[in-house]
Design a protein around this motif. Structure first.
Motif, PDB file in Angstrom:
ATOM      1  N   HIS A  95      -6.519   2.117   8.496  1.00 56.96           N
ATOM      2  CA  HIS A  95      -7.133   2.301   7.311  1.00 56.96           C
ATOM      3  C   HIS A  95      -8.523   1.631   7.443  1.00 56.96           C
ATOM      4  O   HIS A  95      -8.701   0.478   7.831  1.00 56.96           O
ATOM      5  CB  HIS A  95      -6.315   1.482   6.342  1.00 56.96           C
ATOM      6  CG  HIS A  95      -6.742   1.601   4.818  1.00 56.96           C
ATOM      7  ND1 HIS A  95      -7.564   2.805   4.281  1.00 56.96           N
ATOM      8  CD2 HIS A  95      -6.429   0.898   3.745  1.00 56.96           C
ATOM      9  CE1 HIS A  95      -7.638   2.315   3.069  1.00 56.96           C
ATOM     10  NE2 HIS A  95      -7.008   1.700   2.898  1.00 56.96           N
ATOM     11  N   ILE A 101      -7.512   8.308   2.517  1.00 52.60           N
ATOM     12  CA  ILE A 101      -6.622   8.930   1.629  1.00 52.60           C
ATOM     13  C   ILE A 101      -6.981  10.452   1.128  1.00 52.60           C
ATOM     14  O   ILE A 101      -6.157  11.325   1.279  1.00 52.60           O
ATOM     15  CB  ILE A 101      -6.218   8.201   0.413  1.00 52.60           C
ATOM     16  CG1 ILE A 101      -5.096   8.579  -0.382  1.00 52.60           C
ATOM     17  CG2 ILE A 101      -7.507   8.178  -0.694  1.00 52.60           C
ATOM     18  CD1 ILE A 101      -4.532   7.529  -1.266  1.00 52.60           C
ATOM     19  N   ALA A 114      -0.061   2.619  -2.470  1.00 50.78           N
ATOM     20  CA  ALA A 114      -1.551   2.141  -2.514  1.00 50.78           C
ATOM     21  C   ALA A 114      -1.332   0.993  -3.237  1.00 50.78           C
ATOM     22  O   ALA A 114      -0.473   0.644  -4.211  1.00 50.78           O
ATOM     23  CB  ALA A 114      -2.242   3.125  -3.152  1.00 50.78           C
ATOM     24  N   SER A 133       2.035   8.676  -6.915  1.00 54.00           N
ATOM     25  CA  SER A 133       1.973   7.350  -6.043  1.00 54.00           C
ATOM     26  C   SER A 133       2.806   6.154  -6.269  1.00 54.00           C
ATOM     27  O   SER A 133       2.904   6.238  -7.796  1.00 54.00           O
ATOM     28  CB  SER A 133       0.589   7.105  -5.868  1.00 54.00           C
ATOM     29  OG  SER A 133      -0.106   8.267  -5.087  1.00 54.00           O
ATOM     30  N   TYR A 135       2.319   2.159  -6.762  1.00 50.12           N
ATOM     31  CA  TYR A 135       1.676   1.177  -6.439  1.00 50.12           C
ATOM     32  C   TYR A 135       2.496  -0.260  -6.164  1.00 50.12           C
ATOM     33  O   TYR A 135       3.287  -0.553  -6.330  1.00 50.12           O
ATOM     34  CB  TYR A 135       0.832   0.987  -7.678  1.00 50.12           C
ATOM     35  CG  TYR A 135      -0.036   2.116  -7.962  1.00 50.12           C
ATOM     36  CD1 TYR A 135      -1.445   2.409  -7.039  1.00 50.12           C
ATOM     37  CD2 TYR A 135       0.084   3.119  -8.882  1.00 50.12           C
ATOM     38  CE1 TYR A 135      -2.294   3.567  -7.396  1.00 50.12           C
ATOM     39  CE2 TYR A 135      -0.715   4.209  -9.029  1.00 50.12           C
ATOM     40  CZ  TYR A 135      -2.121   4.216  -8.329  1.00 50.12           C
ATOM     41  OH  TYR A 135      -2.768   5.605  -8.607  1.00 50.12           O
TER      42      TYR A 135
END
Length: 284
Positions: A95, A101, A114, A133, A135
């Protein structure tokens, strides 16, 4: 709340160099304007997502993410291939930037795990949320078991889910340790882990310029990235780690981290004019 589990990175603005090639101010303005246009179009497209079916949603989502790369002047180069839909897999990558992404979904739209504040980001937040997604609240460790359980259910149901196991961004010349917690979801779901190595290049060498580190905002990062000339984002899709190959989540995280390390090690940098025939250029 700060706790020992919360990932941190030593990278800061001092890691960003400052000698990177940049474009003329007019082109920077045009790029930012183009990103704003993508913002508007993505908002409109969200209205149609419930009506276009799974294949249509994938096509539309990929098109929007590719438009973001085009607007920013980023050339995306893909080594290898992400498998098609229908089989669950935990997709993990190093990352460095908010562009990570974007790149993964420009190749193959998928769900993601995320940090919760991404939900409030313009464009990315809306698209990532629309993609279903999961979280995670990094500041509340008590929510982790529930996150792992929801992730395992998604994987078991045939979804591909993208995770950044470092938990925070690094400069790109190095990366953090792959934390093992979310790898438990792949074990519980009985699915493979697919490692992906991402690398930013400029003028034939690795660059830290697009890194999203320090205290800058997403707006600051977008403006700085829009100024870069000749930015290339390489996506290396690596061999899957099959279910049962690792004894536990820690070994599984180590295997994935080593696979990414083999690509990102300085000795493995490919010459600019010696990319293999497996390279597919998908954006200019």
């Amino acid at each position: 709340m700060i706790h020992p589990w919360m990932p941190t990175s030593p990278c800061g603005t001092g890691c960003l160099g400052g000698q990177d090639a940049t474009v003329h101010r007019l082109l920077r303005i045009l790029r930012v304007t183009a990103v704003v246009a993508v913002v508007f179009l993505s908002l409109v497209s969200l209205l149609f997502l419930p009506f276009v079916g799974g294949r249509g949603r994938n096509w539309l989502t990929r098109a929007i993410f590719r438009a973001v790369l085009l607007a920013m002047g980023v050339r995306l180069v893909v080594h290898g291939e992400i498998p098609g839909p229908g089989r669950g897999a935990l997709v993990v990558n190093n990352h460095t930037s908010w562009l990570d992404i974007v790149a993964v979904n420009a190749v193959r739209p998928m769900r993601a795990v995320a940090k919760k504040d991404i939900a409030s980001w313009p464009v990315l937040g809306w698209l990532v949320t629309a993609a279903g997604s999961v979280y995670v609240d990094r500041e509340n460790i008590r929510t982790l078991p529930g996150t792992v359980a929801r992730l395992a259910d998604s994987l078991r149901g045939g979804s591909m889910v993208n995770v950044t196991p470092e938990g925070t961004t690094w400069c790109g010349l190095t990366h953090g340790r792959f934390r093992s917690a979310l790898f438990q979801a792949a074990i519980d779901g009985g699915v493979p882990v697919l490692p992906i190595a991402l690398r930013f290049r400029q003028n034939g060498g690795t660059t830290t310029a697009p890194a999203f580190i320090g205290d800058e905002t997403i707006i600051d990062s977008v403006r700085r990235t829009a100024a870069l000339k000749g930015l290339v984002l390489e996506v290396h899709v690596l061999a899957e780690i099959a279910p049962g190959r690792a004894a536990d989540r820690r070994e599984l995280a180590t295997l994935a981290e080593r696979a990414v390390d083999e690509v990102l090690a300085p000795a493995s940098l490919p010459a600019e004019n010696h990319w293999t025939s497996s390279v597919v250029e998908v954006a200019r």
